[in-house]
Design an enzyme around this catalytic site. Structure first.
Site, PDB file in Angstrom:
ATOM      1  N   GLY A 216       4.709  -2.010 -32.951  1.00  0.00           N
ATOM      2  CA  GLY A 216       4.198  -2.678 -34.162  1.00  0.00           C
ATOM      3  C   GLY A 216       3.698  -1.684 -35.207  1.00  0.00           C
TER       4      GLY A 216
ATOM      5  N   LYS B 265      -4.241   1.208 -43.120  1.00  0.00           N
ATOM      6  CA  LYS B 265      -4.134  -0.231 -42.826  1.00  0.00           C
ATOM      7  C   LYS B 265      -5.457  -0.898 -43.165  1.00  0.00           C
ATOM      8  CE  LYS B 265      -2.764   0.636 -38.616  1.00  0.00           C
ATOM      9  NZ  LYS B 265      -2.385   0.538 -37.220  1.00  0.00           N
TER      10      LYS B 265
ATOM     11  N   HIS C  26      -4.314  11.319 -25.926  1.00  0.00           N
ATOM     12  CA  HIS C  26      -4.547  10.416 -27.058  1.00  0.00           C
ATOM     13  C   HIS C  26      -5.687  10.922 -27.951  1.00  0.00           C
ATOM     14  CE1 HIS C  26      -4.715   6.842 -29.415  1.00  0.00           C
ATOM     15  NE2 HIS C  26      -5.932   6.563 -29.015  1.00  0.00           N
TER      16      HIS C  26
ATOM     17  N   GLU D 274       0.860  -1.194   0.000  1.00  0.00           N
ATOM     18  CA  GLU D 274       0.000   0.000   0.000  1.00  0.00           C
ATOM     19  C   GLU D 274       0.892   1.239   0.000  1.00  0.00           C
ATOM     20  OE1 GLU D 274      -2.722  -0.077   3.261  1.00  0.00           O
ATOM     21  OE2 GLU D 274      -4.005  -1.592   2.336  1.00  0.00           O
TER      22      GLU D 274
ATOM     23  N   SER E 198       3.994  -1.224 -28.295  1.00  0.00           N
ATOM     24  CA  SER E 198       4.764  -2.401 -28.715  1.00  0.00           C
ATOM     25  C   SER E 198       5.698  -2.064 -29.876  1.00  0.00           C
ATOM     26  CB  SER E 198       3.812  -3.510 -29.152  1.00  0.00           C
ATOM     27  OG  SER E 198       3.157  -3.116 -30.343  1.00  0.00           O
TER      28      SER E 198
ATOM     29  N   GLN F 111      -8.482   3.769 -23.752  1.00  0.00           N
ATOM     30  CA  GLN F 111      -9.811   3.190 -23.469  1.00  0.00           C
ATOM     31  C   GLN F 111     -10.798   4.354 -23.315  1.00  0.00           C
ATOM     32  OE1 GLN F 111      -9.757   0.052 -20.474  1.00  0.00           O
ATOM     33  NE2 GLN F 111      -7.556  -0.108 -20.705  1.00  0.00           N
TER      34      GLN F 111
END
Ligand code: R5P
Length: 311
Positions: A224, A191, A127, A36, A222, A94
């Site tokens: 990618g 893409k 984002h 904690e 990542s 998200q």
């Protein structure tokens, strides 16, 4: 005015405090045996305008809890105004429901920061710009583009530049950078997966032949997206591909993926504290955004314009 920091990116917090010619507020963040988090502020903050620097990068949950607990400690110590300075806002991807019965975690995190007691938020290259609307408190979203544009002009200004967005969603960001580079031309990587199960095809919209391509994005995770885009651009005859990315999340094997890619160079900012692997990579360079954040903090404290930083 006071600048306090959690453990997420102390070098950046120190550089911001240095820009403002202030010491960092004396505070400690400790762990109990069960992990904690406990924050203790060792100096008086009553009536102060306090800026807490804490990007919510990896480990995102620990860094977020440190930020929330730090804000709670400041509120209970009677700070006059608390600004959460979150150069990298984790959970931002998200930001909508991708399917039924899924969360909107970016909104939940915005609620948590507000409920903890923040009066304002300062972030960099969110984002999605609309994440500002997830907060019901004033939110300043800074752009790393001026810092990147200055570096691009200095290093690649003599070349035949082409700004490239690695996906359709990043076109607005790429266009804004192109404008700062004397209206450099723009290309887009599109893409597509024509049928489920088929591998993704990269189509380049725009003629990149013999161009020094500047790929721009907010996040490299990542690696990618970026490494595939760089290869597709080289296959189309680009002279070189350099990437400018605000937030170097660089999870897992991302650094070695970048080292083995067609990228000439990956340039990130210090919004997230770089790992040793990233710091030691000869393919990765780090630009500091401490003066940009420091200047924004100074203007918030003085109640002068922040947006004019980008005119
Ligand atoms: C996506 O919308 C973001 O802008 C980045 O392109 C993405 O998060 C990069 O992820 P990765 O490096 O894992 O491909």
């Amino acid at each position: 005015m006071k600048i306090m920091s959690g453990n997420s990116n102390l070098p950046l917090a120190r550089a911001i405090a240095g820009y403002l010619e202030l010491p960092l507020t004396d505070a400690s963040v400790r762990r109990f045996a069960d992990e904690e988090i406990f924050v203790e502020i060792h100096e008086n903050v009553r009536g102060e305008d306090v800026f807490v620097v804490q990007p919510t990068s990896y480990p995102a949950n620990d860094n977020l809890m440190e930020l929330l607990i730090g804000i709670d400690a400041l509120r209970r110590a009677s700070a006059k105004r608390i600004t959460a300075v979150v150069p990298y806002f984790g959970y931002a991807r998200q930001d909508r429901k991708p399917g039924p019965r899924t969360p909107i975690s970016a909104k939940l995190v915005a609620n948590l920061i507000t409920e903890a007691g923040a009066d304002r938020v300062l972030s960099v290259d969110l984002h999605a710009g609309q994440i500002q609307g997830f907060f019901d408190i004033p939110t300043d979203n800074l752009f790393a583009a001026p810092v990147m544009a200055a570096d691009i002009q200095a290093r690649y200004g003599d070349e035949s530049l082409m700004v490239v967005s690695p996906d359709v969603g990043g076109v607005v960001r790429a266009r804004a950078l192109a404008k700062r580079l004397d209206n450099a031309p723009l290309a887009i990587v599109d893409k597509r997966r024509d049928r489920p199960g088929q591998s993704e095809v990269m189509n380049i919209i725009g003629d990149v032949k013999d161009r020094a391509c500047i790929l721009i994005d907010d996040i490299i995770d990542s690696g990618g997206t970026l490494c595939n885009a760089a290869q597709a651009l080289m296959d189309e005859g680009a002279a070189s591909v350099t990437a400018y990315i605000t937030h170097g999340v660089l999870s897992g094997a991302a650094v070695s993926r970048v080292s083995n890619s067609a990228l000439k160079e990956l340039v990130i900012t210090d919004s997230i504290q770089a790992t040793d692997a990233a710091k030691n990579s000869d393919r990765i360079r780090i630009l500091t955004i401490a003066p940009l954040i420091g200047e924004a903090i100074r203007r918030i404290a003085d109640e002068s314009s922040v947006s004019s930083l980008f005119d």
